[in-house]
Design an enzyme around this catalytic site. Sequence first.
Site, mmCIF file in Angstrom:
data_model
loop_
_atom_site.group_PDB
_atom_site.id
_atom_site.type_symbol
_atom_site.label_atom_id
_atom_site.label_comp_id
_atom_site.label_asym_id
_atom_site.label_seq_id
_atom_site.Cartn_x
_atom_site.Cartn_y
_atom_site.Cartn_z
ATOM 1 N N GLY A 38 10.582 70.130 54.645
ATOM 2 C CA GLY A 38 9.771 69.172 55.695
ATOM 3 C C GLY A 38 10.377 67.991 55.971
ATOM 4 C CG ASN A 46 8.206 65.641 47.430
ATOM 5 O OD1 ASN A 46 8.376 66.601 47.116
ATOM 6 N ND2 ASN A 46 7.603 65.018 48.410
ATOM 7 C CG ASN A 106 6.968 69.732 45.472
ATOM 8 O OD1 ASN A 106 7.987 68.748 45.127
ATOM 9 N ND2 ASN A 106 6.373 69.310 46.589
ATOM 10 N NE ARG A 188 7.608 63.657 54.350
ATOM 11 C CZ ARG A 188 7.365 64.869 53.742
ATOM 12 N NH1 ARG A 188 7.355 64.798 52.371
ATOM 13 N NH2 ARG A 188 7.360 65.882 54.364
ATOM 14 C CG HIS A 255 2.102 72.193 49.198
ATOM 15 N ND1 HIS A 255 2.366 73.187 48.653
ATOM 16 C CD2 HIS A 255 3.357 71.588 49.837
ATOM 17 C CE1 HIS A 255 3.418 73.612 48.496
ATOM 18 N NE2 HIS A 255 4.174 72.533 49.417
#
Length: 276
Positions: A38, A46, A106, A188, A255
């Site tokens: 992503g 993360n 993940n 991000r 998620h």
Amino acid sequence: MNSKPVPEGQYVTLKNGYRIHYQDQGQGPVVVFLHGSGNGASGYSNFKGNYPELAQAGYRCVVPDLIGFGYSDKPDDVEYPLSFFVDCLKQTLDALGVQKATLVGNSLGGAVALGFALTHPDNVEKLVLMAPGGLNELPDYLEMPGMKAMFALYGSGQPVTEAAMKDFFIKAFVVDPTVVTDDLVHERAEMAKLQNPQVIKTLKVPVMTGRLGEIACPVLTLWGLNENMMPDSGIMRLAKGLKNGRMVLVPQCGHWVMMEHRGLFNRTVLDFLRNG
């Protein structure tokens, strides 16, 4: 001097010539944290709520930015199949002198962990997976609401605002919207500016369901029951396919189990590391 969106750790140059960025904290048995894909993904983003606690508990936590992400090199003249990530991870551990590690991954990082365990079983102590990739065919993923939201956002060709990114993260990754802070979104968004489109465009993850029985090491899987990115069929594929697995299903969780249920995640992983 400009402040960086996430803290800068250390760098290591691999045999293949690429440079990998990583955080390295604590001493003891090695635990490697592998982030998802992503736009703007990085190891720190993360796992910043997880690895410091494990380091404090007596583990050496290595948190790389996967090739193509974060502060690591992002070659635009290669393709990014899973085997490339696995190979770069092996070269990273070799360069750091790590013979054996527990891999925590993940999403894409979970697929890398599975691929690494299949390719280099002698270098893996245990696996911790959170809704890993590599369990379904592409059409199954494309049906998931989080995936649809991602393609709608990033496939429009329009610049992505932080507000739109925040809205997408809430829809796709969590149940509790307060987990998606403005700071996280900004981090991000800033890291996404460093990326080129090659990694997302050429990313290919094979279906490894048929090979799960080859993995002999202990495996812990945590799976949010409100998962919007990965099909629920992956739960039973892992539960039935792994010989030495245990499964923790987390209600009211999407998620990002390591963020949304940080305390539960850290306690469960520490117990697994100590007691198997």
